[in-house]
Every structure is written in structure tokens, then in C-alpha cells.
Design an enzyme around this catalytic site. Structure first.
Site, PDB file in Angstrom:
ATOM      1  N   HIS A  96       0.845  -1.199   0.000  1.00 21.68           N
ATOM      2  CA  HIS A  96       0.000   0.000   0.000  1.00 21.68           C
ATOM      3  C   HIS A  96       0.880   1.249   0.000  1.00 21.68           C
ATOM      4  O   HIS A  96       0.904   2.002   0.969  1.00 21.68           O
ATOM      5  CB  HIS A  96      -0.926  -0.022   1.223  1.00 21.68           C
ATOM      6  CG  HIS A  96      -1.724  -1.281   1.313  1.00 21.68           C
ATOM      7  ND1 HIS A  96      -2.801  -1.535   0.489  1.00 21.68           N
ATOM      8  CD2 HIS A  96      -1.583  -2.371   2.098  1.00 21.68           C
ATOM      9  CE1 HIS A  96      -3.291  -2.727   0.779  1.00 21.68           C
ATOM     10  NE2 HIS A  96      -2.568  -3.262   1.746  1.00 21.68           N
ATOM     11  N   ALA A 137       8.338 -13.131 -19.379  1.00 17.91           N
ATOM     12  CA  ALA A 137       8.378 -11.699 -19.649  1.00 17.91           C
ATOM     13  C   ALA A 137       6.990 -11.097 -19.492  1.00 17.91           C
ATOM     14  O   ALA A 137       5.998 -11.653 -19.962  1.00 17.91           O
ATOM     15  CB  ALA A 137       8.905 -11.452 -21.056  1.00 17.91           C
ATOM     16  N   THR A 142       1.703 -12.353  -8.278  1.00 11.83           N
ATOM     17  CA  THR A 142       0.943 -11.919  -7.103  1.00 11.83           C
ATOM     18  C   THR A 142       1.014 -12.915  -5.954  1.00 11.83           C
ATOM     19  O   THR A 142       0.609 -12.595  -4.845  1.00 11.83           O
ATOM     20  CB  THR A 142      -0.535 -11.697  -7.476  1.00 11.83           C
ATOM     21  OG1 THR A 142      -1.073 -12.927  -7.964  1.00 11.83           O
ATOM     22  CG2 THR A 142      -0.679 -10.614  -8.538  1.00 11.83           C
ATOM     23  N   ARG A 157       0.259 -17.243 -13.933  1.00 11.89           N
ATOM     24  CA  ARG A 157      -0.278 -18.590 -13.700  1.00 11.89           C
ATOM     25  C   ARG A 157       0.729 -19.599 -14.220  1.00 11.89           C
ATOM     26  O   ARG A 157       1.460 -19.320 -15.178  1.00 11.89           O
ATOM     27  CB  ARG A 157      -1.601 -18.778 -14.453  1.00 11.89           C
ATOM     28  CG  ARG A 157      -2.720 -17.929 -13.921  1.00 11.89           C
ATOM     29  CD  ARG A 157      -4.006 -18.224 -14.733  1.00 11.89           C
ATOM     30  NE  ARG A 157      -4.948 -17.132 -14.600  1.00 11.89           N
ATOM     31  CZ  ARG A 157      -4.991 -16.047 -15.359  1.00 11.89           C
ATOM     32  NH1 ARG A 157      -4.147 -15.903 -16.342  1.00 11.89           N
ATOM     33  NH2 ARG A 157      -5.885 -15.107 -15.153  1.00 11.89           N
TER      34      ARG A 157
END
Length: 168
Positions: A96, A137, A142, A157
């Protein structure tokens, strides 16, 4: 990531780079022009730090690591031995971010031994990229990447692996 203070060949630091006297830079490491290595940063032996790279105080880079141009290695980021970081890859250490944020929480990010980060990939804070993993690339990572796995896309993924022909 032990550092050998008695290594024979010194590091090469291009005269147009800025390496603070209190940064630790291992033997035979090359730091190219317009790069900045801040006080308290640690870079191992036989690394190649390309031009226009920033290594912040508190960043740790192991041995035989390649960091290509346009990468910032922030405090809390650890690149273990034999890691490759492609050009303009981005590491983050704050989920944040705000200017002057008094509630800043550093989230450590680790890229384990032998992993490769592709050009322009984004590695979010608190992520661990496993040993030997590959980040394609432009991928946006996450979550943790298991060892030996290749991830691509946004969000990143696992790349589907086809079984060899003739297998059921």
C-alpha cells in the site's frame, strides 16, 4: 551467501556508476555505468549489474547473479545465488505505497537460487519465487511461485505443460 573477503580479483566499478563506500561488493563483480549501489547494500561475487540499476540499502544479491538494465532492487529484496533478472523487471516492497507513509510495512521478497525473472515482469511484495522457477516476460506475480515452475501472464499462472506424445 557467504562473502569471501580474500578473493583475488577486485570488483569492476564503471567510473560513471555511484557505489557507496559502505556497500559490500564481491570480487569479480561488474557494475556498469549509471548504476547506483547504496550504503548497506550487499552484492556477491562474479555478478553482472548492468547499466541503470539501483540497489537500495538493505537489498541482498547473491553470487553469480545477473541484473539487466532498468531494474531496481529495493530494501527487503533478496536475490539468491545464480539468479537472472531481465531488463526492466520490477520488484515491490510495499503493498500500500503512499508518499511519506508512516504505516509503511516492509514485505520481504525472495528469488531463490537459479530462478529467472523475464523482462518487464512485476514481482509484488512478500512473494517468494522458488529455486529454478521461471517468470515469463511481462508476468505479474501476485503469489509465491513453487520451485521449478514456469509462470506467465497477468496475473501470473503456471504454464500448462503438455505430456509427451503417445502418453495417455
Amino acid at each position: 551467501m557467504a562473502f569471501n573477503a580474500d578473493a583475488a580479483a577486485p570488483a569492476f566499478v564503471h567510473h560513471l556508476s555511484d557505489v557507496h563506500v559502505d556497500a559490500r561488493v564481491g570480487a569479480q563483480t561488474r557494475i556498469w555505468q549509471f548504476s547506483v549501489v547504496m550504503a548497506g547494500a550487499c552484492i556477491g561475487e562474479r555478478c553482472n549489474i548492468s547499466s541503470h540499476v539501483l540497489v537500495e540499502t538493505g537489498a541482498l544479491i547473491g553470487h553469480r547473479v545477473t541484473v539487466k538494465s532498468g531494474v531496481q532492487v529495493w530494501r527487503g529484496v533478496t536475490l539468491e545465488d545464480d539468479v537472472f533478472v531481465g531488463p526492466n523487471a520490477t520488484f515491490c516492497n510495499d503493498m500500500h505505497p503512499r508518499s511519506g507513509n508512516p504505516g509503511f510495512t516492509l514485505l520481504a521478497t525472495t528469488v531463490e537460487r537459479g530462478a529467472s525473472i523475464g523482462a518487464a515482469a512485476v514481482i509484488l511484495p512478500g512473494v517468494r519465487v522458488g529455486a529454478g522457477a521461471v517468470v515469463g516476460a511481462g508476468a505479474v506475480v501476485t503469489h509465491d511461485v513453487p520451485p521449478g515452475v514456469t509462470v506467465v501472464g497477468n496475473p501470473a499462472r503456471e504454464l500448462a505443460v503438455r505430456p509427451p506424445e503417445g502418453t495417455p
